[in-house]
Each structure stands twice: as C-alpha cells, then as structure tokens.
Design a protein around this motif. Structure first.
Motif: not given
Length: 300
Positions: A44-49, A54-61, A112-114, A266-267
């Motif tokens: 799922a591209g690591g839910c990159a969205c 560029k330096g944001g907290i991973m998965n922190g939204g 969000m592509p639900y 996403v890669i």
C-alpha cells in the motif's frame, strides 16, 4: 509414590507442556500475521499519505491535501491513544479503512481512498490491522478539516458517496498470482488509479480515462501524473514487463531516469514501501497493466 500420584503428576506435566506448545504456536501465528500485515502495508505504499514528506514523523499524519472544498489533513495512524489509533478497536479501524467511518460515526473525506480499500481481501485487512497495532505511538494531533462549506462531513460527504461512491465486496482471500493478482493489487491495495486517473472539479474519477494519467489540474497533488496504460505513444506500451517491475521496486525507469514526488515516496515507504515488493507481485502488476485497454492521453 503410588500409582494414582504418578498418574496425577504425568497429567500435570502433559497439561503444562500442551499449554506451553499452544502458547508458542499462538505467538508464532501472531508474528506471522504481523509480518504479513507489514507486507500489505508495503504494498500500500507504506501509507505514505500519512507522513509529511521531507522530515515529517513517520505515520504521524498532518499532511495537507487540497480538495475542491478546502484542505484536508491525513491522520495519525500510530498507536498513540490520544491522537492516533491506540484507543480504536479493530472493527473501528476496519470501518475507517473500508467504509470511511470515524469513531464518532461521521464520514472521512474521500481523499482517503476507502472506496478502493473496500475490496481488500479480508485476510489482508486483518493482517494490516495487526501490523498497525505495532507502530510506535507518537503524539501528534491532526489539524481540523479546513472548508468554507458548512456541514461537509454531516451532509456533503454522504451525498457525494450516495451519488458517486463505488464500494466493493471483499473476497475472503486475495488472488495468489497472475493477472488476477495484479488487478487486485492495482485496484484494492497499491491503488495506482488513485493518482493515475484524472478527476473532475469535485473530485470524481473520470473512469473513461482509467490509469491514463492526470494533469496538474486534475491530479491529487497539483502535479502531472503519467499515463500508465499500454498506449505506445502517450503511455507505457513500449515498456517490457521487467521495466514496469523495476520502476515499481527501485523507481528507475527504462531511460535510467528516476521517479519523483509521491511515486518516490510510496516506493520508499514509511518505512516499508514498494521497494519491499516481491518480484512476482511487481510482475503481476506489470502483466495487469499490459492487459488493460491502451488510452491515448498525452500528459505534459
């Protein structure tokens, strides 16, 4: 020790070792489920969205996405109990991913592509949720939806979904190989169409141009997205299946140029992404993309 005492001792030891074996087996199954979920997360591209680039907290939204009615921000999907998913039940997470329902019953903005995720196989979704439970909690509140239109969640989104929504019935298990596997990944896990299909002024995908690319004014992030149908002039009709697999996993195109922007994200993933995709899955996606109708649609 009499016969009865010996029998009791043997029964005790047998019970103990049986329980130990069951516990070890259950722990092994749990690890396998999380490992599978991590792979689905990568596909799922690591839910990159859900990570600010560029330096944001991973998965922190907190990543901003422009929508026709304003700006929406991706949510914190870590296990933080106050600002993330830590206090959500598995069913609540499932409903958010596949139905667009928030804990309070209101609707998630369909940026969000639900709708697409609604077709994710039940076993894959269960594994994905198990993996999400392992993400380290990070406290980071999600900014509120910014819109100049009142009642977007309570009225606007339900009307939009009623009119334009396309939900799927998920299979119990995902296809294992071939074009069917590739189609499943493209449509319900990796979601290639979410970026590579243009949208109209209110965000409705133009399905007549499925995967035919999107210009800066019709794509999700205001940038040109290439045509990935097998059209030889404007798409990737001249690419070999190995070329497609290579760009999915490494980001390197046949001309040795590298992909940029959201495709690069996403890669790379957060931290798992397409770079972790099995070669056979990349080839399955390639075979599916080569099987769809070519559409002539030149993107600058």
């Amino acid at each position: 020790m009499n016969l009865r005492a010996r029998a009791i001792c043997w029964l005790f030891f047998l019970t103990f070792f049986f329980c130990l074996a069951v516990t070890v087996h259950a722990q092994g199954d749990g690890k396998d489920l999380v490992a599978k979920g991590q792979y689905i997360f990568a596909l799922a591209g690591g839910c990159a969205c859900h990570t600010v680039p560029k330096g944001g907290i991973m998965n922190g939204g907190g990543r901003a996405f422009p929508i026709p009615l304003g700006t929406v921000y991706s949510t914190n999907i870590t296990q933080d109990k106050e600002t993330g998913l830590g206090n959500w039940t598995d069913q609540q997470i499932r409903d958010a991913i596949t139905k667009g329902s928030r804990r309070d019953g209101s609707k998630i903005v369909p940026a969000m592509p639900y709708e697409a995720y609604s077709g994710m196989a039940q076993e894959d979704l269960t594994a994905l949720i198990a993996y999400l439970r392992t993400i380290k909690p990070v406290r980071k509140p999600t900014p509120d939806l910014k819109s100049w239109v009142p009642m977007v969640r309570s009225l606007g989104i339900p009307v939009y979904l009623k009119t334009f929504g396309r939900f799927s019935t998920p299979p119990a298990q995902a296809p294992k190989s071939g074009v069917d596997r590739g189609k499943y990944l493209v449509e319900h896990v990796s979601l290639c169409g979410d970026c590579h299909t243009p949208r109209n002024s209110i965000g409705v995908p133009n399905r007549s141009l499925y995967l035919a690319g999107a210009g800066a004014k019709t794509g999700p992030l205001g940038v040109d997205i290439p045509n990935i149908t097998p059209d030889k002039e404007t798409g990737i009709g001249d690419w070999k299946r190995e070329d497609i697999a290579e760009v999915l996993i490494s980001g390197t195109k046949p001309d040795m140029d590298n992909v940029q922007g959201l495709m690069y994200e996403v890669i790379q993933g957060a931290p798992h992404g397409f770079k972790d995709m099995k070669h056979e899955d990349a080839l399955a996606i390639a075979d599916y993309l080569k099987s769809i109708p070519p559409i002539k649609n030149k993107i600058k």
